[in-house]
Design a protein around this motif. Structure first.
Motif, mmCIF file in Angstrom:
data_model
loop_
_atom_site.group_PDB
_atom_site.id
_atom_site.type_symbol
_atom_site.label_atom_id
_atom_site.label_comp_id
_atom_site.label_asym_id
_atom_site.label_seq_id
_atom_site.Cartn_x
_atom_site.Cartn_y
_atom_site.Cartn_z
ATOM 1 N N GLU A 8 0.823 -1.207 0.000
ATOM 2 C CA GLU A 8 0.000 0.000 0.000
ATOM 3 C C GLU A 8 0.857 1.257 0.000
ATOM 4 O O GLU A 8 0.527 2.249 -0.660
ATOM 5 N N LEU A 9 1.971 1.212 0.728
ATOM 6 C CA LEU A 9 2.873 2.364 0.740
ATOM 7 C C LEU A 9 3.451 2.607 -0.655
ATOM 8 O O LEU A 9 3.520 3.755 -1.116
ATOM 9 N N ALA A 10 3.863 1.522 -1.325
ATOM 10 C CA ALA A 10 4.418 1.670 -2.671
ATOM 11 C C ALA A 10 3.388 2.201 -3.655
ATOM 12 O O ALA A 10 3.717 2.961 -4.573
ATOM 13 N N GLU A 11 2.129 1.831 -3.481
ATOM 14 C CA GLU A 11 1.083 2.262 -4.404
ATOM 15 C C GLU A 11 0.594 3.678 -4.115
ATOM 16 O O GLU A 11 0.283 4.432 -5.039
ATOM 17 N N ALA A 12 0.512 4.041 -2.838
ATOM 18 C CA ALA A 12 -0.116 5.311 -2.477
ATOM 19 C C ALA A 12 0.872 6.440 -2.198
ATOM 20 O O ALA A 12 0.492 7.609 -2.276
ATOM 21 N N ALA A 13 2.124 6.125 -1.869
ATOM 22 C CA ALA A 13 3.082 7.176 -1.515
ATOM 23 C C ALA A 13 3.325 8.173 -2.657
ATOM 24 O O ALA A 13 3.321 9.386 -2.419
ATOM 25 N N PRO A 14 3.537 7.726 -3.907
ATOM 26 C CA PRO A 14 3.711 8.718 -4.982
ATOM 27 C C PRO A 14 2.506 9.635 -5.143
ATOM 28 O O PRO A 14 2.656 10.840 -5.375
ATOM 29 N N LEU A 15 1.307 9.068 -5.001
ATOM 30 C CA LEU A 15 0.097 9.889 -5.105
ATOM 31 C C LEU A 15 0.026 10.888 -3.953
ATOM 32 O O LEU A 15 -0.347 12.051 -4.146
ATOM 33 N N ALA A 16 0.395 10.438 -2.736
ATOM 34 C CA ALA A 16 0.386 11.339 -1.584
ATOM 35 C C ALA A 16 1.371 12.483 -1.785
ATOM 36 O O ALA A 16 1.069 13.645 -1.461
ATOM 37 N N LEU A 17 2.539 12.176 -2.317
ATOM 38 C CA LEU A 17 3.540 13.218 -2.570
ATOM 39 C C LEU A 17 3.038 14.217 -3.602
ATOM 40 O O LEU A 17 3.172 15.444 -3.427
ATOM 41 N N LEU A 18 2.432 13.706 -4.673
ATOM 42 C CA LEU A 18 1.944 14.576 -5.742
ATOM 43 C C LEU A 18 0.781 15.445 -5.273
ATOM 44 O O LEU A 18 0.758 16.668 -5.495
ATOM 45 N N VAL A 19 -0.194 14.825 -4.625
ATOM 46 C CA VAL A 19 -1.352 15.585 -4.143
ATOM 47 C C VAL A 19 -0.923 16.614 -3.103
ATOM 48 O O VAL A 19 -1.400 17.755 -3.099
ATOM 49 N N GLY A 20 -0.004 16.220 -2.219
ATOM 50 C CA GLY A 20 0.497 17.166 -1.229
ATOM 51 C C GLY A 20 1.160 18.367 -1.869
ATOM 52 O O GLY A 20 0.944 19.514 -1.454
ATOM 53 N N PRO A 56 -4.099 15.011 7.927
ATOM 54 C CA PRO A 56 -4.855 13.830 8.378
ATOM 55 C C PRO A 56 -5.989 13.445 7.437
ATOM 56 O O PRO A 56 -6.163 12.266 7.106
ATOM 57 N N VAL A 57 -6.746 14.451 6.984
ATOM 58 C CA VAL A 57 -7.854 14.164 6.078
ATOM 59 C C VAL A 57 -7.335 13.743 4.708
ATOM 60 O O VAL A 57 -7.830 12.782 4.103
ATOM 61 N N GLY A 58 -6.321 14.448 4.198
ATOM 62 C CA GLY A 58 -5.786 14.128 2.883
ATOM 63 C C GLY A 58 -5.232 12.717 2.801
ATOM 64 O O GLY A 58 -5.488 11.991 1.837
ATOM 65 N N VAL A 59 -4.479 12.307 3.812
ATOM 66 C CA VAL A 59 -3.920 10.951 3.835
ATOM 67 C C VAL A 59 -5.027 9.909 3.869
ATOM 68 O O VAL A 59 -4.984 8.895 3.155
ATOM 69 N N SER A 60 -6.046 10.158 4.682
ATOM 70 C CA SER A 60 -7.151 9.202 4.778
ATOM 71 C C SER A 60 -7.901 9.075 3.458
ATOM 72 O O SER A 60 -8.250 7.968 3.034
ATOM 73 N N LEU A 61 -8.134 10.199 2.788
ATOM 74 C CA LEU A 61 -8.852 10.157 1.519
ATOM 75 C C LEU A 61 -8.032 9.452 0.438
ATOM 76 O O LEU A 61 -8.583 8.711 -0.385
ATOM 77 N N VAL A 110 1.810 9.694 6.006
ATOM 78 C CA VAL A 110 1.834 11.085 6.494
ATOM 79 C C VAL A 110 3.111 11.818 6.080
ATOM 80 O O VAL A 110 3.043 12.946 5.575
ATOM 81 N N PRO A 111 4.317 11.251 6.288
ATOM 82 C CA PRO A 111 5.520 11.993 5.886
ATOM 83 C C PRO A 111 5.552 12.311 4.383
ATOM 84 O O PRO A 111 6.008 13.396 3.994
ATOM 85 N N TRP A 112 5.088 11.401 3.551
ATOM 86 C CA TRP A 112 5.077 11.651 2.106
ATOM 87 C C TRP A 112 4.162 12.824 1.763
ATOM 88 O O TRP A 112 4.525 13.709 0.988
ATOM 89 N N PHE A 113 2.976 12.838 2.351
ATOM 90 C CA PHE A 113 2.032 13.912 2.080
ATOM 91 C C PHE A 113 2.559 15.241 2.623
ATOM 92 O O PHE A 113 2.475 16.278 1.944
ATOM 93 N N CYS A 151 -1.235 14.765 14.418
ATOM 94 C CA CYS A 151 -1.464 14.562 12.988
ATOM 95 C C CYS A 151 -1.348 13.078 12.638
ATOM 96 O O CYS A 151 -2.202 12.524 11.935
ATOM 97 N N PHE A 152 -0.308 12.419 13.122
ATOM 98 C CA PHE A 152 -0.132 10.985 12.872
ATOM 99 C C PHE A 152 -1.289 10.184 13.457
ATOM 100 O O PHE A 152 -1.835 9.282 12.793
#
Length: 214
Positions: A8-20, A56-61, A110-113, A151-152
């Protein structure tokens, strides 16, 4: 469980970085353009707003959109393979590890976002005289440890609640995995509403209460 968390980290971390990064750029641009704040003030507001509301909300979404569908499919498959739980406590003991795993995934995102937010904000407001690394270190020092911990924890709680919704939806399957499309249509919006509801409760009830007794 560890394997799924890393997947899940490998799949969602790039998206979290980009959206952040996109949100950070937009927030700083809004503050400097319409509110007339200086670069330093807008970056400080970005740090405060990210820890209190956005991250917190962004990571959850992001977790709901990227990871919840697979989690729901796995939960449906396991539900069909298992005997029905006799009590709510028995059901919970069979799924508590999955809820904990979702919470761990959120905390790792959280750190990626947050890095994406800071990078986006810094790129939107370059300040003369400071190197990029120095600016990033300066912003990092503006993060109180208590706010960072909250936040975490909030990201973990929100995502665990979303996973609980997925598990409860999976437990309603009575036929086959063919019901998965309908379950997704129900579970994803309900998870989003649960996350937003928890954030509203935090901002309207818990934060004022904490300020009263601080």
């Amino acid at each position: 469980m560890l394997r799924r968390i890393l997947q899940e980290l490998a799949e969602a971390a790039p998206l979290a970085l980009l959206v952040g990064a996109v949100i950070g750029t937009a927030m700083v641009g809004l503050l400097t353009g319409t509110e007339g704040e200086s670069s330093s003030e807008s970056l400080e507001a970005l740090v405060l707003g990210s820890l209190q509301v956005v991250t917190p909300v962004g990571v959850s979404l992001i977790w709901i959109c990227r990871c919840a569908p697979l989690r729901l499919a796995v939960a449906v498959r396991r539900h069909l393979d298992r005997a029905p739980a006799r009590t709510a406590a028995h059901w919970w003991r069979g799924h508590e590890a999955e809820v904990a795993g979702a919470a761990c995934s959120a905390m790792l995102l959280v750190p990626w976002f947050e890095v994406g937010l800071l990078l986006g904000g810094l790129l939107a407001t370059p300040r003369a005289g400071l190197g990029f690394t120095s600016e990033l270190q300066e912003l990092t020092r503006l993060m109180p440890a208590s706010d960072l911990l909250q936040c975490f924890l909030r990201a973990a709680v929100f995502t665990a609640a979303a996973q609980w919704v997925c598990l409860r939806k999976a437990a309603q399957v009575k036929g086959s995995e063919g019901e998965l499309a309908r379950l997704l249509a129900d579970a994803l919006p309900e998870s989003l509403l649960v996350v937003m509801g928890l954030e509203v409760i935090w901002l309207t009830l818990l934060v004022p209460l904490h300020g009263t007794y601080a």
